[in-house]
Design a protein around this motif. Sequence first.
Motif, PDB file in Angstrom:
ATOM      1  N   GLN A 143      20.456  22.718  23.348  1.00 15.03           N
ATOM      2  CA  GLN A 143      19.301  22.227  22.594  1.00 15.03           C
ATOM      3  C   GLN A 143      19.732  21.189  21.570  1.00 15.03           C
ATOM      4  OE1 GLN A 143      16.029  23.054  23.284  1.00 15.03           O
ATOM      5  NE2 GLN A 143      15.724  21.284  21.980  1.00 15.03           N
ATOM      6  N   LEU A 144      20.891  21.392  20.967  1.00 14.55           N
ATOM      7  CA  LEU A 144      21.392  20.436  19.988  1.00 14.55           C
ATOM      8  C   LEU A 144      21.704  19.102  20.659  1.00 14.55           C
ATOM      9  CD1 LEU A 144      23.162  21.233  16.880  1.00 14.55           C
ATOM     10  CD2 LEU A 144      24.147  19.380  18.194  1.00 14.55           C
ATOM     11  N   GLU A 145      22.244  19.139  21.857  1.00 14.73           N
ATOM     12  CA  GLU A 145      22.516  17.893  22.586  1.00 14.73           C
ATOM     13  C   GLU A 145      21.212  17.152  22.902  1.00 14.73           C
ATOM     14  OE1 GLU A 145      25.459  16.464  22.888  1.00 14.73           O
ATOM     15  OE2 GLU A 145      26.257  18.202  21.814  1.00 14.73           O
ATOM     16  N   LYS A 146      20.162  17.895  23.261  1.00 16.77           N
ATOM     17  CA  LYS A 146      18.848  17.271  23.494  1.00 16.77           C
ATOM     18  C   LYS A 146      18.344  16.631  22.201  1.00 16.77           C
ATOM     19  CE  LYS A 146      17.231  20.528  27.002  1.00 16.77           C
ATOM     20  NZ  LYS A 146      16.231  21.583  27.269  1.00 16.77           N
ATOM     21  N   ALA A 147      18.534  17.329  21.093  1.00 20.48           N
ATOM     22  CA  ALA A 147      18.094  16.801  19.797  1.00 20.48           C
ATOM     23  C   ALA A 147      18.835  15.505  19.472  1.00 20.48           C
ATOM     24  CB  ALA A 147      18.323  17.835  18.697  1.00 20.48           C
ATOM     25  N   LEU A 148      20.144  15.491  19.678  1.00 18.45           N
ATOM     26  CA  LEU A 148      20.916  14.279  19.391  1.00 18.45           C
ATOM     27  C   LEU A 148      20.494  13.123  20.289  1.00 18.45           C
ATOM     28  CD1 LEU A 148      24.454  15.795  18.787  1.00 18.45           C
ATOM     29  CD2 LEU A 148      22.910  14.803  17.090  1.00 18.45           C
ATOM     30  N   ALA A 149      20.198  13.415  21.544  1.00 16.18           N
ATOM     31  CA  ALA A 149      19.732  12.354  22.443  1.00 16.18           C
ATOM     32  C   ALA A 149      18.410  11.771  21.944  1.00 16.18           C
ATOM     33  CB  ALA A 149      19.580  12.895  23.861  1.00 16.18           C
ATOM     34  N   GLN A 150      17.514  12.642  21.479  1.00 18.96           N
ATOM     35  CA  GLN A 150      16.237  12.156  20.957  1.00 18.96           C
ATOM     36  C   GLN A 150      16.440  11.347  19.682  1.00 18.96           C
ATOM     37  OE1 GLN A 150      12.972  14.940  20.871  1.00 18.96           O
ATOM     38  NE2 GLN A 150      11.976  13.855  19.190  1.00 18.96           N
ATOM     39  N   ILE A 151      17.313  11.806  18.823  1.00 18.94           N
ATOM     40  CA  ILE A 151      17.597  11.083  17.577  1.00 18.94           C
ATOM     41  C   ILE A 151      18.150   9.687  17.887  1.00 18.94           C
ATOM     42  CG2 ILE A 151      19.164  11.057  15.585  1.00 18.94           C
ATOM     43  CD1 ILE A 151      18.713  14.204  15.591  1.00 18.94           C
ATOM     44  N   LYS A 152      19.070   9.618  18.834  1.00 18.21           N
ATOM     45  CA  LYS A 152      19.644   8.321  19.214  1.00 18.21           C
ATOM     46  C   LYS A 152      18.585   7.385  19.781  1.00 18.21           C
ATOM     47  CE  LYS A 152      24.309   9.999  20.104  1.00 18.21           C
ATOM     48  NZ  LYS A 152      25.362  10.223  21.120  1.00 18.21           N
ATOM     49  N   ALA A 153      17.599   7.943  20.448  1.00 16.53           N
ATOM     50  CA  ALA A 153      16.556   7.125  21.076  1.00 16.53           C
ATOM     51  C   ALA A 153      15.396   6.807  20.139  1.00 16.53           C
ATOM     52  CB  ALA A 153      16.026   7.854  22.317  1.00 16.53           C
ATOM     53  N   THR A 154      15.412   7.361  18.935  1.00 12.41           N
ATOM     54  CA  THR A 154      14.310   7.151  17.997  1.00 12.41           C
ATOM     55  C   THR A 154      14.399   5.769  17.363  1.00 12.41           C
ATOM     56  OG1 THR A 154      14.146   9.517  17.523  1.00 12.41           O
ATOM     57  CG2 THR A 154      13.213   8.020  15.891  1.00 12.41           C
ATOM     58  N   ASP A 155      13.339   5.026  17.469  1.00 14.07           N
ATOM     59  CA  ASP A 155      13.233   3.713  16.849  1.00 14.07           C
ATOM     60  C   ASP A 155      12.975   3.934  15.350  1.00 14.07           C
ATOM     61  OD1 ASP A 155      12.445   1.245  15.821  1.00 14.07           O
ATOM     62  OD2 ASP A 155      11.107   0.798  17.506  1.00 14.07           O
ATOM     63  N   PRO A 156      13.855   3.448  14.486  1.00 14.94           N
ATOM     64  CA  PRO A 156      13.661   3.652  13.047  1.00 14.94           C
ATOM     65  C   PRO A 156      12.305   3.168  12.528  1.00 14.94           C
ATOM     66  CG  PRO A 156      15.856   2.813  13.467  1.00 14.94           C
ATOM     67  CD  PRO A 156      15.109   2.737  14.765  1.00 14.94           C
ATOM     68  N   SER A 157      11.700   2.221  13.196  1.00 14.68           N
ATOM     69  CA  SER A 157      10.398   1.731  12.731  1.00 14.68           C
ATOM     70  C   SER A 157       9.296   2.778  12.919  1.00 14.68           C
ATOM     71  CB  SER A 157      10.019   0.437  13.453  1.00 14.68           C
ATOM     72  OG  SER A 157       9.706   0.685  14.811  1.00 14.68           O
ATOM     73  N   THR A 158       9.583   3.849  13.661  1.00 15.02           N
ATOM     74  CA  THR A 158       8.580   4.907  13.878  1.00 15.02           C
ATOM     75  C   THR A 158       8.688   6.041  12.866  1.00 15.02           C
ATOM     76  OG1 THR A 158       9.958   6.228  15.399  1.00 15.02           O
ATOM     77  CG2 THR A 158       8.598   4.453  16.369  1.00 15.02           C
ATOM     78  N   LEU A 159       9.681   6.022  11.992  1.00 17.89           N
ATOM     79  CA  LEU A 159       9.939   7.163  11.108  1.00 17.89           C
ATOM     80  C   LEU A 159       8.773   7.498  10.182  1.00 17.89           C
ATOM     81  CD1 LEU A 159      13.701   6.627  10.218  1.00 17.89           C
ATOM     82  CD2 LEU A 159      12.694   8.221  11.876  1.00 17.89           C
ATOM     83  N   THR A 160       7.979   6.508   9.822  1.00 18.38           N
ATOM     84  CA  THR A 160       6.843   6.780   8.931  1.00 18.38           C
ATOM     85  C   THR A 160       5.542   7.047   9.692  1.00 18.38           C
ATOM     86  OG1 THR A 160       6.421   4.420   8.680  1.00 18.38           O
ATOM     87  CG2 THR A 160       7.841   5.466   7.010  1.00 18.38           C
ATOM     88  N   GLN A 161       5.596   7.037  11.002  1.00 21.63           N
ATOM     89  CA  GLN A 161       4.390   7.330  11.777  1.00 21.63           C
ATOM     90  C   GLN A 161       3.989   8.786  11.584  1.00 21.63           C
ATOM     91  OE1 GLN A 161       4.984   6.299  15.898  1.00 21.63           O
ATOM     92  NE2 GLN A 161       5.001   4.116  15.473  1.00 21.63           N
ATOM     93  N   GLU A 162       2.707   9.003  11.412  1.00 22.26           N
ATOM     94  CA  GLU A 162       2.193  10.357  11.185  1.00 22.26           C
ATOM     95  C   GLU A 162       2.257  11.186  12.456  1.00 22.26           C
ATOM     96  OE1 GLU A 162      -1.626  10.387   9.276  1.00 22.26           O
ATOM     97  OE2 GLU A 162      -0.935   9.056   7.685  1.00 22.26           O
ATOM     98  N   ARG A 163       2.545  12.463  12.241  1.00 23.93           N
ATOM     99  CA  ARG A 163       2.561  13.436  13.320  1.00 23.93           C
ATOM    100  C   ARG A 163       1.907  14.715  12.808  1.00 23.93           C
ATOM    101  NH1 ARG A 163       3.635   9.542  16.000  1.00 23.93           N
ATOM    102  NH2 ARG A 163       5.477   9.252  17.300  1.00 23.93           N
ATOM    103  N   GLY A 164       1.193  15.388  13.695  1.00 24.37           N
ATOM    104  CA  GLY A 164       0.603  16.670  13.357  1.00 24.37           C
ATOM    105  C   GLY A 164       1.526  17.811  13.760  1.00 24.37           C
ATOM    106  N   VAL A 165       1.518  18.857  12.938  1.00 22.94           N
ATOM    107  CA  VAL A 165       2.382  20.007  13.178  1.00 22.94           C
ATOM    108  C   VAL A 165       1.529  21.239  13.433  1.00 22.94           C
ATOM    109  CG1 VAL A 165       4.184  21.497  12.214  1.00 22.94           C
ATOM    110  CG2 VAL A 165       4.176  19.045  11.703  1.00 22.94           C
TER     111      VAL A 165
END
Length: 180
Positions: free
Chosen positions: A112-134
Amino acid sequence: MEKEQKLEVWLRGLLPDVPALLQPVAHALLQAQEEVQRYLQDFPQELLWERPAGVASVGFHLQHLVGILDRLLTYARGESLSEEAFQYLKAEGTPSTTGGSVEELVQNFNRQLEKALAQIKATDPSTLTQERGVGRAQLPSTVGGLLFHAAEHTQRHVGQLLVTSKILKAGLNVPAAPQK
């Protein structure tokens, strides 16, 4: 090289392919992984579900680490939880959820941690402030907030897991606190 291995992950330098703003998230997750490996090496199977003083078991923490990373990263992608994720959540803390051995649970966490790191690497920094619902209530957060909380929450549970494992390995009989 030996000195570098003694340093915490965040002091070893930048991680390749991880956006600069997400380096702390990746560092924290990798530090958690190293600590789980170190402290659960040769952890006795018979202690996996013990709850000294009524605290959560080592087995629960390992299951929860997998589940919470999956849930928070799902929300960060702007997706809803699957039925499988809800079933996993309901079963956290029970030995039958994801296999029963210490090794299996640690391997599940590593995957699961490897999946998380893959997602983090693929995350575009310009999306960090985009709203998400939890959650079902769609409580407000952001992509960045969810990723940072994933790291913080992982660290919190790894800390609890480490204390519980040390108490259990030491054979300390810690009584439960009296109920008020």
